[in-house]
Design a protein around this motif. Structure first.
Motif, PDB file in Angstrom:
ATOM      1  N   GLU A  69       0.936  -1.084   0.251  1.00 32.04           N
ATOM      2  CA  GLU A  69      -0.427   0.415  -0.517  1.00 32.04           C
ATOM      3  C   GLU A  69       0.483   1.209   0.061  1.00 32.04           C
ATOM      4  N   VAL A 103       2.185   2.003  -3.579  1.00 29.71           N
ATOM      5  CA  VAL A 103       1.594   2.585  -4.435  1.00 29.71           C
ATOM      6  C   VAL A 103       1.372   3.920  -4.283  1.00 29.71           C
ATOM      7  N   ARG A 104       0.614   4.733  -2.081  1.00 29.63           N
ATOM      8  CA  ARG A 104       0.676   5.778  -1.928  1.00 29.63           C
ATOM      9  C   ARG A 104       1.779   6.515  -2.832  1.00 29.63           C
ATOM     10  N   ALA A 143       3.720   5.859  -5.166  1.00 29.45           N
ATOM     11  CA  ALA A 143       3.572   6.007  -6.833  1.00 29.45           C
ATOM     12  C   ALA A 143       2.933   7.076  -7.267  1.00 29.45           C
ATOM     13  N   GLN A 144       1.343   6.785  -6.272  1.00 26.09           N
ATOM     14  CA  GLN A 144       0.951   8.703  -6.571  1.00 26.09           C
ATOM     15  C   GLN A 144       1.433   9.684  -6.485  1.00 26.09           C
ATOM     16  N   ALA A 145       2.234   9.817  -5.857  1.00 21.30           N
ATOM     17  CA  ALA A 145       3.001  11.312  -5.623  1.00 21.30           C
ATOM     18  C   ALA A 145       3.859  11.225  -7.062  1.00 21.30           C
ATOM     19  N   LEU A 168       3.092   9.919  -9.363  1.00 21.38           N
ATOM     20  CA  LEU A 168       2.429  10.829 -11.072  1.00 21.38           C
ATOM     21  C   LEU A 168       2.422  12.086 -10.407  1.00 21.38           C
ATOM     22  N   ALA A 169       1.629  12.090  -9.498  1.00 18.44           N
ATOM     23  CA  ALA A 169       1.435  14.104  -9.169  1.00 18.44           C
ATOM     24  C   ALA A 169       2.161  15.325  -9.539  1.00 18.44           C
ATOM     25  N   GLU A 197       2.974  14.994 -13.476  1.00 17.68           N
ATOM     26  CA  GLU A 197       2.112  15.309 -14.312  1.00 17.68           C
ATOM     27  C   GLU A 197       2.092  17.021 -14.377  1.00 17.68           C
ATOM     28  N   GLN A 245       2.726   6.896 -14.626  1.00 15.90           N
ATOM     29  CA  GLN A 245       2.271   6.532 -14.769  1.00 15.90           C
ATOM     30  C   GLN A 245       2.324   4.560 -14.757  1.00 15.90           C
ATOM     31  N   LEU A 275       3.218   3.431 -11.156  1.00 17.42           N
ATOM     32  CA  LEU A 275       1.454   3.324 -10.731  1.00 17.42           C
ATOM     33  C   LEU A 275       1.467   1.751 -10.782  1.00 17.42           C
ATOM     34  N   ARG A 278      -0.005  -1.278  -8.107  1.00 18.22           N
ATOM     35  CA  ARG A 278      -1.189  -1.407  -7.837  1.00 18.22           C
ATOM     36  C   ARG A 278      -1.345  -3.110  -8.440  1.00 18.22           C
TER      37      ARG A 278
END
Length: 365
Positions: free
Chosen positions: A98, A101-102, A104-106, A108-109, A112, A157, A160, A164
């Motif tokens: 988990e 995943v967090r 990877a999300q950061a 990606l943000a 972007e 991306q 991430l 997942r």
């Protein structure tokens, strides 16, 4: 006095004659003191059925393993349990997954945001260059920066999506319907990616697995004798290309489409294999002399006191050793390769007392 000497000489000659008469019968009966041996004729293997034991196995037996490493926190199935495709069998501690995943999300943000900023800079530089306020080189640098930022966004991306997927791999699911034949994973155990924790015998076709002796080619057909008394036909599907170095056997799988569904996996059945089963040479075993073939002999006929296994052949009342190569042995008979003939007689018992050239008398078994 002279008469006394003559009498003594006569008595001595008579005694010598009597001793000679007594020794003559001993020489005449020496032939009768030859030991008795039990003999039997070797049976050629060619054209005969080969009897072995087989094990009922599933057509596909797949070891199951996690695609990621971690600590097992739950186990939902036991050995012998029937499972459905997609059913959860084990679960890993997903806390670290988990967090990945967090992270990877950061990433990606951030990627972007950087991509949007680079695109905005590119738009401004392009407008300025149209008015000749900046050089063409400045425009090219802005375009390169925008492409680089877009590539970093795409990579973020992908990371991430991978994170997942790894989080989803924390639950090990059955890939197909079947029965778990072996379960080794336990709660609290730390496993590596790819480490087997269970074996799934998939539902569907079933086969009979046979271990053939080294040097015997797998026959193409046979039959399995079931506990109920009837038999089912077997057809060779695959055979191992190499011999097992420990057991000196070759694994063969036979299709058995008519096996009853109630016969459990792992059942042992009697297998009779017919057809061409001539032995082949075994490079790891000493080869007997030319002209050797496969023979079935009593297990008591084997003598391994010398440099290698041998049997004793009786010819004209005397013994001679014949070297053999042992292919298979059970409690009653042995399968050997040796330069024998159907009319030969070999000693079936008591080979540990025999010597080359010993004179013997035969008693057929």
């Amino acid at each position: 006095m002279e008469r006394l000497r003559v009498s003594i000489v006569a008595v001595a000659l008579l005694a010598m004659a009597l001793l000679g008469c007594q020794r003559a019968p001993e020489r005449a009966t020496s032939a009768d003191e030859r030991p008795w041996v039990v003999t039997a004729a070797p049976r050629p293997l060619g054209g005969q059925a080969l009897g072995l034991s087989g094990t009922v196995r599933a057509r596909i037996e797949a070891p199951l393993a996690f695609q990621v490493g971690g600590r097992i926190v739950k186990r939902h199935a036991d050995a012998g349990q029937a499972v459905r495709a997609g059913q959860v069998l084990f679960e890993l501690d997903a806390a670290d997954l988990e967090q990945a995943v967090r992270a990877a999300q950061a990433d990606l943000a951030a990627a972007e945001t950087a991509a949007r900023t680079a695109q905005a800079d590119l738009d401004r530089v392009r407008a300025l260059q149209a008015q000749s306020f900046v050089s063409a080189q400045a425009l090219e640098r802005a375009q390169l920066s925008a492409r680089e930022a877009a590539s970093r966004r795409d990579a973020a991306q992908a990371r991430l999506a991978q994170a997942r997927n790894n989080r989803g791999y924390a639950a090990l699911r059955a890939p197909a319907d079947g029965v778990l034949t072996d379960v080794t994973g336990q709660p609290g155990q730390v496993v590596a990616a790819g480490q087997s924790v269970a074996t799934l015998a998939q539902a569907g076709g079933r086969e009979v697995e046979v271990q053939l002796p080294d040097g015997v080619m797998p026959p193409p057909r046979g039959e399995a004798q079931l506990p109920g008394g009837h038999s089912v036909a077997l057809t060779l599907r695959e055979a191992a290309p190499v011999v097992d170095p420990l057991g000196r056997t070759r694994r063969a799988r036979y299709r058995a489409p008519d096996l009853p569904a109630e016969l459990p996996l792992g059942s042992v059945v009697a297998v009779r294999l017919a057809g061409p089963n001539a032995p082949t040479s075994a490079p790891t075993a000493p080869a007997p002399e030319a002209g050797a073939a496969a023979w079935v002999v009593p297990v008591g006929a084997l003598d391994e006191r010398a440099e290698g296994p041998r049997v004793w052949r009786v010819r004209e009342g005397k013994l001679e050793a014949v070297p053999v190569r042992v292919l298979r042995v059970d409690d009653r008979q042995a399968l050997v390769v040796a330069p024998l003939a159907p009319q030969d007689r070999i000693v079936a018992l008591g080979t540990h007392l025999l010597q080359p050239g010993m004179a013997v008398r035969e008693r057929a078994s």
